[in-house]
Design a protein around this motif. Structure first.
Motif, PDB file in Angstrom:
ATOM      1  N   ILE A 226     -57.076  44.014 -20.526  1.00  0.00           N
ATOM      2  CA  ILE A 226     -58.270  44.494 -21.230  1.00  0.00           C
ATOM      3  C   ILE A 226     -59.106  45.385 -20.320  1.00  0.00           C
ATOM      4  O   ILE A 226     -59.628  46.428 -20.736  1.00  0.00           O
ATOM      5  N   ARG A 227     -59.216  44.995 -19.071  1.00  0.00           N
ATOM      6  CA  ARG A 227     -59.987  45.802 -18.108  1.00  0.00           C
ATOM      7  C   ARG A 227     -59.414  47.214 -17.998  1.00  0.00           C
ATOM      8  O   ARG A 227     -60.142  48.206 -18.087  1.00  0.00           O
ATOM      9  N   GLU A 228     -58.110  47.307 -17.820  1.00  0.00           N
ATOM     10  CA  GLU A 228     -57.478  48.599 -17.564  1.00  0.00           C
ATOM     11  C   GLU A 228     -57.284  49.437 -18.824  1.00  0.00           C
ATOM     12  O   GLU A 228     -57.264  50.672 -18.745  1.00  0.00           O
ATOM     13  N   ARG A 229     -57.175  48.798 -19.982  1.00  0.00           N
ATOM     14  CA  ARG A 229     -56.854  49.551 -21.202  1.00  0.00           C
ATOM     15  C   ARG A 229     -58.032  49.698 -22.159  1.00  0.00           C
ATOM     16  O   ARG A 229     -58.006  50.575 -23.031  1.00  0.00           O
ATOM     17  N   VAL A 230     -59.078  48.866 -21.977  1.00  0.00           N
ATOM     18  CA  VAL A 230     -60.232  48.955 -22.877  1.00  0.00           C
ATOM     19  C   VAL A 230     -61.523  49.183 -22.099  1.00  0.00           C
ATOM     20  O   VAL A 230     -62.192  50.216 -22.263  1.00  0.00           O
ATOM     21  N   ILE A 231     -61.902  48.226 -21.241  1.00  0.00           N
ATOM     22  CA  ILE A 231     -63.234  48.288 -20.632  1.00  0.00           C
ATOM     23  C   ILE A 231     -63.415  49.547 -19.798  1.00  0.00           C
ATOM     24  O   ILE A 231     -64.341  50.352 -20.051  1.00  0.00           O
ATOM     25  N   LEU A 232     -62.571  49.755 -18.795  1.00  0.00           N
ATOM     26  CA  LEU A 232     -62.778  50.889 -17.899  1.00  0.00           C
ATOM     27  C   LEU A 232     -62.574  52.236 -18.605  1.00  0.00           C
ATOM     28  O   LEU A 232     -63.390  53.153 -18.413  1.00  0.00           O
ATOM     29  N   PRO A 233     -61.540  52.404 -19.424  1.00  0.00           N
ATOM     30  CA  PRO A 233     -61.420  53.695 -20.116  1.00  0.00           C
ATOM     31  C   PRO A 233     -62.578  54.007 -21.057  1.00  0.00           C
ATOM     32  O   PRO A 233     -63.040  55.146 -21.137  1.00  0.00           O
ATOM     33  N   ARG A 234     -63.079  52.993 -21.769  1.00  0.00           N
ATOM     34  CA  ARG A 234     -64.153  53.263 -22.712  1.00  0.00           C
ATOM     35  C   ARG A 234     -65.451  53.593 -21.980  1.00  0.00           C
ATOM     36  O   ARG A 234     -66.197  54.474 -22.394  1.00  0.00           O
ATOM     37  N   VAL A 235     -65.745  52.880 -20.898  1.00  0.00           N
ATOM     38  CA  VAL A 235     -66.954  53.188 -20.135  1.00  0.00           C
ATOM     39  C   VAL A 235     -66.828  54.570 -19.497  1.00  0.00           C
ATOM     40  O   VAL A 235     -67.780  55.374 -19.525  1.00  0.00           O
ATOM     41  N   ALA A 236     -65.678  54.883 -18.935  1.00  0.00           N
ATOM     42  CA  ALA A 236     -65.484  56.204 -18.323  1.00  0.00           C
ATOM     43  C   ALA A 236     -65.680  57.316 -19.351  1.00  0.00           C
ATOM     44  O   ALA A 236     -66.307  58.345 -19.066  1.00  0.00           O
ATOM     45  N   ALA A 237     -65.147  57.136 -20.552  1.00  0.00           N
ATOM     46  CA  ALA A 237     -65.277  58.154 -21.592  1.00  0.00           C
ATOM     47  C   ALA A 237     -66.722  58.325 -22.055  1.00  0.00           C
ATOM     48  O   ALA A 237     -67.131  59.422 -22.461  1.00  0.00           O
ATOM     49  N   PHE A 238     -67.512  57.265 -21.982  1.00  0.00           N
ATOM     50  CA  PHE A 238     -68.917  57.325 -22.406  1.00  0.00           C
ATOM     51  C   PHE A 238     -69.777  58.085 -21.399  1.00  0.00           C
ATOM     52  O   PHE A 238     -70.835  58.586 -21.740  1.00  0.00           O
ATOM     53  N   ARG A 239     -69.347  58.127 -20.143  1.00  0.00           N
ATOM     54  CA  ARG A 239     -70.051  58.815 -19.052  1.00  0.00           C
ATOM     55  C   ARG A 239     -71.492  58.319 -18.908  1.00  0.00           C
ATOM     56  O   ARG A 239     -72.445  59.085 -19.021  1.00  0.00           O
ATOM     57  N   PRO A 240     -71.664  57.035 -18.632  1.00  0.00           N
ATOM     58  CA  PRO A 240     -73.030  56.500 -18.511  1.00  0.00           C
ATOM     59  C   PRO A 240     -73.697  56.929 -17.210  1.00  0.00           C
ATOM     60  O   PRO A 240     -73.021  57.215 -16.218  1.00  0.00           O
ATOM     61  N   ASP A 241     -75.019  56.971 -17.231  1.00  0.00           N
ATOM     62  CA  ASP A 241     -75.741  57.116 -15.972  1.00  0.00           C
ATOM     63  C   ASP A 241     -76.358  55.791 -15.532  1.00  0.00           C
ATOM     64  O   ASP A 241     -77.002  55.715 -14.496  1.00  0.00           O
ATOM     65  N   ALA A 242     -76.121  54.734 -16.308  1.00  0.00           N
ATOM     66  CA  ALA A 242     -76.513  53.379 -15.907  1.00  0.00           C
ATOM     67  C   ALA A 242     -75.555  52.387 -16.551  1.00  0.00           C
ATOM     68  O   ALA A 242     -75.137  52.579 -17.709  1.00  0.00           O
ATOM     69  N   ILE A 243     -75.212  51.346 -15.815  1.00  0.00           N
ATOM     70  CA  ILE A 243     -74.349  50.273 -16.323  1.00  0.00           C
ATOM     71  C   ILE A 243     -75.052  48.941 -16.102  1.00  0.00           C
ATOM     72  O   ILE A 243     -75.587  48.680 -15.020  1.00  0.00           O
ATOM     73  N   ILE A 244     -75.033  48.112 -17.119  1.00  0.00           N
ATOM     74  CA  ILE A 244     -75.452  46.713 -17.013  1.00  0.00           C
ATOM     75  C   ILE A 244     -74.205  45.861 -17.231  1.00  0.00           C
ATOM     76  O   ILE A 244     -73.516  46.016 -18.244  1.00  0.00           O
ATOM     77  N   LEU A 245     -73.923  44.979 -16.299  1.00  0.00           N
ATOM     78  CA  LEU A 245     -72.816  44.024 -16.455  1.00  0.00           C
ATOM     79  C   LEU A 245     -73.398  42.633 -16.593  1.00  0.00           C
ATOM     80  O   LEU A 245     -74.009  42.110 -15.657  1.00  0.00           O
TER      81      LEU A 245
END
Length: 372
Positions: A226-245
């Protein structure tokens, strides 16, 4: 900016009651462990302010804030208030710090948003109360500090915010506030068929929402996929300038309120994958109801966030903190395994990538291709 840790002594000795899952020490254990490891210098530790009602009203109903303060003063609520605001229930009891404690967690997250204006990394382990609703207590959460952090980050200049939630329970309060906001992305993994029974894979909003409910026994191998195929690709595509985990510790195998089977390595791997993706990074706590697994996980995450050297075996002072904990639980409190006292890093918990998990990942990948 030097990585900062936001804490408070209000968490020490504060409890929802002797029978409540949040009777256990959590943030105080993290503070004590981090200090024993030499990871909390005066430069890095910040005392959380208590948010004033005017600041909380950026997201919460002022009438509800008045009710919450009155409940703390009087130590009780009427039947009418209990029904209207879900306050004074078994899940959301009235306890001595019922306003001050959540207002302190919220104050830390609001302060973090401002401090991150120029970039940096902050850990607020008392935060992560993702179920709170504007005018109701919900799921042990009286206020919603992640929602307030999103608004604070926005005031401080962030324009695109990714909110990633790996708690065992779906972030229904945050979704209530931001699922239709095109400048906020919500990515959530959570156990299926578990309270609050929201966050179905089909649920969307006018904004960008990615829900991935997972089955019982969810393991490190499945989270890695899920990390490699959903979480990281989707966040990268969104191009955030801030992340909350939101880093709920209730998704690990030892937690009594879920049936997932992760090690804390899964959380650390997600943290490392997300850190390079935005200049502003806020790490929050969340769920977690086993004092050893919560204390070890959130302390480890602070170490990873601040790039501290991770010991293979804890020094005596840190081991003493963990050996000093008690947990009155029929299954988990008896004969804790030795590594709960001597390490922060769990043994890996791999397993099969089950077909239903693979199918859900593929469904979100297909949706992402349409989205693009």
């Amino acid at each position: 900016m030097t990585p900062r840790f936001i804490g408070s002594e209000i968490y020490r000795g504060s409890s929802y009651g002797t029978l409540h899952p949040l009777r256990i020490p959590r943030v105080s254990t993290v503070i004590d462990l981090a200090r024993a490891l030499g990871w909390l210098s005066s430069e890095r530790y910040l005392t959380s302010p208590r948010a004033k009602p005017a600041a909380l009203a950026a997201w919460h109903d002022p009438v509800y804030l008045d009710v919450l303060q009155r409940a703390e003063r009087e130590g009780t609520v009427s039947d009418e208030i209990r029904l209207r605001h879900n306050l004074g229930t078994a899940s959301n009891p009235v306890y001595p710090e019922v306003f001050r404690r959540p207002a302190t967690a919220a104050g830390g997250s609001i302060m973090a948003g401002g401090l991150l204006a120029a970039g940096g990394r902050i850990h607020n382990p008392g935060g992560g109360t993702h179920h709170g609703l504007p005018d109701r207590a919900n799921g042990f959460c009286y206020l919603n500090d992640p929602a307030l952090a999103i608004l604070s980050l926005r005031r401080a200049g962030a324009t695109r915010i990714s909110y990633v939630d790996i708690d065992a329970h779906h972030c229904d309060g945050v979704a209530h506030g931001f699922a239709d906001d095109p400048e906020v992305q919500i990515v959530s993994t959570h156990e299926e068929r578990r309270w609050p029974f929201t966050g179905h894979i089909e649920e969307r909003g006018a904004g960008e929402v990615w829900n991935l409910p997972v089955p019982r026994g969810f393991n490190d191998t499945e989270m890695a996929a899920i990390r490699e195929r959903v979480i990281l690709p989707r966040v990268a595509a969104f191009r955030p300038d801030a992340i909350i985990l939101q880093c709920g510790a209730d998704a690990v195998e030892e937690d009594p309120l879920s049936r997932l089977a992760l090690s804390n390595n899964a959380h650390a791997d997600i943290l490392h994958g997300l850190l390079p993706m935005a200049p502003r990074f806020l790490l929050l706590g969340g769920g977690g109801y086993n004092p050893w697994s919560v204390g070890r996980l959130w302390t480890r995450m602070w170490g990873e966030l601040s790039e501290a050297e991770m010991p293979d075996i804890l020094p005596p002072a840190a081991e003493a903190v963990l050996r000093g904990l008690e947990f009155r639980h029929n299954r988990l409190g008896r004969n804790p395994p030795e590594h709960w006292f001597t390490t922060l890093v769990d043994p890996p918990r791999p397993g099969p990538l089950r077909p239903d998990v693979a199918d859900r990942i593929a469904a979100l990948e297909a949706r992402a291709r349409v989205w693009v």
